[in-house]
Design an enzyme around this catalytic site. Structure first.
Site, short mmCIF file in Angstrom:
data_model
loop_
_atom_site.label_atom_id
_atom_site.label_comp_id
_atom_site.label_asym_id
_atom_site.label_seq_id
_atom_site.Cartn_x
_atom_site.Cartn_y
_atom_site.Cartn_z
N THR A 176 17.68 60.67 2.73
CA THR A 176 17.15 61.96 3.21
C THR A 176 17.36 62.96 2.08
OG1 THR A 176 17.56 61.62 5.59
CG2 THR A 176 17.70 63.87 4.84
N ARG A 204 9.90 56.32 16.05
CA ARG A 204 11.33 56.67 16.04
C ARG A 204 11.53 57.99 15.29
NH1 ARG A 204 15.21 57.75 11.75
NH2 ARG A 204 17.27 57.23 12.53
N GLY A 206 14.55 60.57 13.80
CA GLY A 206 15.98 60.65 13.51
C GLY A 206 16.54 62.05 13.76
N THR A 227 22.83 63.76 6.58
CA THR A 227 22.18 62.51 6.20
C THR A 227 23.04 61.36 6.72
OG1 THR A 227 21.57 61.04 4.37
CG2 THR A 227 23.30 62.66 3.91
N GLY A 228 22.39 60.32 7.22
CA GLY A 228 23.14 59.17 7.72
C GLY A 228 22.42 58.50 8.87
N GLY A 230 20.93 58.31 11.87
CA GLY A 230 20.48 59.45 12.65
C GLY A 230 20.82 59.39 14.13
N1 ASP Z 1 19.35 60.68 8.97
C1 ASP Z 1 18.13 60.04 8.55
C2 ASP Z 1 17.46 59.45 9.76
O1 ASP Z 1 18.13 58.97 10.64
C3 ASP Z 1 18.35 58.98 7.52
C4 ASP Z 1 19.30 59.33 6.42
O2 ASP Z 1 19.70 60.46 6.29
O3 ASP Z 1 19.66 58.47 5.61
O4 ASP Z 1 16.26 59.42 9.81
#
Ligand code: ASP
Length: 313
Positions: A176, A204, A206, A227-228, A230
């Site tokens: 992200t 989907r 996030g 970020t992570g 989601g």
């Molecule tokens: N948080 C983002 C999502 O779930 C992905 C990411 O940040 O790596 O779409």
């Protein structure tokens, strides 16, 4: 005059330190610096936090190394579905979009929602109609497509078909981009943009475009971009949780953000966030192996890092 501040991230989906050669690391640092420079130029000239996060996120969206706009990951159907959100800490106005593909800068599209849609969150055919009315050009999928993300999709689809365990690196799973800023007026803003998770289910959405989960800004507490994984960030309303702890429990930004990131990991949420408050430096905690990230100190010095090494200046 209040001291301005800026932090950015290029996602927690980092290439493992062992597989990132010096040239690869340099390329990521350089890309982060371009984005810091874009946002800092706005703040330094007395511009708004909102314009600064917009400028930084636009730079990160143009950079194919990161999973947002150009370089975005693919859904399990081989399509591109991008999410983005922006929030203004002055009055908590916000704009968000889910599942779009076409605008070169989804963050500008989210800002158009905030400014002109009369609502906060658009998705589906209505989102596309609105953006076309607003004059956004719809670029072909080829503009956003990179071989690296196609390879990651095909590997993941093959793995699922074989029923093999998921041993992918963070870099092959997600990513992200985001920015948070405080301007000389003391106003805060946050912006986040993503392609989501590699081979995500079509439709989907996030945490990125969800106000209070992946993106949040309120002058009274903080501006946050996450970020992570989601799904976990959504269920724990990660960004709003940090603001709530500051507001109701009197915690510092550092403590609230750090604790939330630690707790998310125990709930299966790996990743990180960037956050900035009404005073003081930004915080950039993460519980994953790395997070492409950077910030600017009040003296205008850029700091960037990828894993747990010291920041490069
Ligand atoms: N948080 C983002 C999502 O779930 C992905 C990411 O940040 O790596 O779409």
């Amino acid at each position: 005059m209040i001291e301005p501040g800026l932090a950015i991230h290029g996602g927690a989906g980092t290439i493992p330190a062992a597989s990132l050669d010096p040239a690869g690391a340099n390329a990521h640092h350089a890309a982060l610096r371009v984005a810091l420079a874009a946002g800092w130029a706005v703040l330094r000239d007395g511009g708004t936090a909102l314009d600064a996060v917009t400028a930084s996120v636009c730079a990160l969206e143009d950079e194919p190394l990161f999973n947002a706009a150009r370089g975005a990951v693919f859904t399990d159907a081989g399509t591109l579905e991008m999410d983005a959100a922006i929030m203004d800490g002055r009055d908590r106005r916000a704009g968000a979009l889910a599942g779009i593909c076409g605008p070169r800068h989804p963050i500008l599209a989210a800002r158009a929602v905030m400014d002109h849609a009369g609502t906060v969150f658009l998705a589906g055919a209505g989102a596309e109609m609105f953006l076309r009315e607003q004059g956004f050009e719809f670029l072909p999928a080829a503009y956003f497509t990179t071989q690296r993300r196609l390879d990651a999709l095909h590997l993941e689809l093959a793995r699922r078909a074989a029923g093999a365990p998921d041993t992918r690196s963070d870099a092959d799973r997600h990513g992200t981009v985001g920015a948070v800023a405080r301007d000389v007026f003391g106003d805060l803003a946050a912006g986040t943009s993503t392609g989501g998770m590699t081979a995500k289910r079509r439709g989907r959405v996030g945490d990125t475009p969800m106000i209070g989960a992946g993106t949040f800004a309120d002058n009274a507490t903080c501006a946050v971009s996450t970020t992570g994984t989601g799904e976990v960030f959504i269920r724990y309303t990660a960004a709003a949780e940090i603001a709530a702890r500051i507001r109701h429990a009197g915690q510092s930004l550092e403590q609230a953000a750090g604790d939330v990131i630690t707790e998310l990991l125990s709930r299966g949420g790996d990743g990180g966030l960037i956050a900035i408050g009404p005073a003081g430096p930004p915080v950039l905690p993460f519980n994953s192996s790395g997070m492409y990230r950077g910030y600017v100190t009040a003296d205008g010095v850029f700091h960037t890092a990828i894993h747990r090494e010291d920041y490069r200046r």
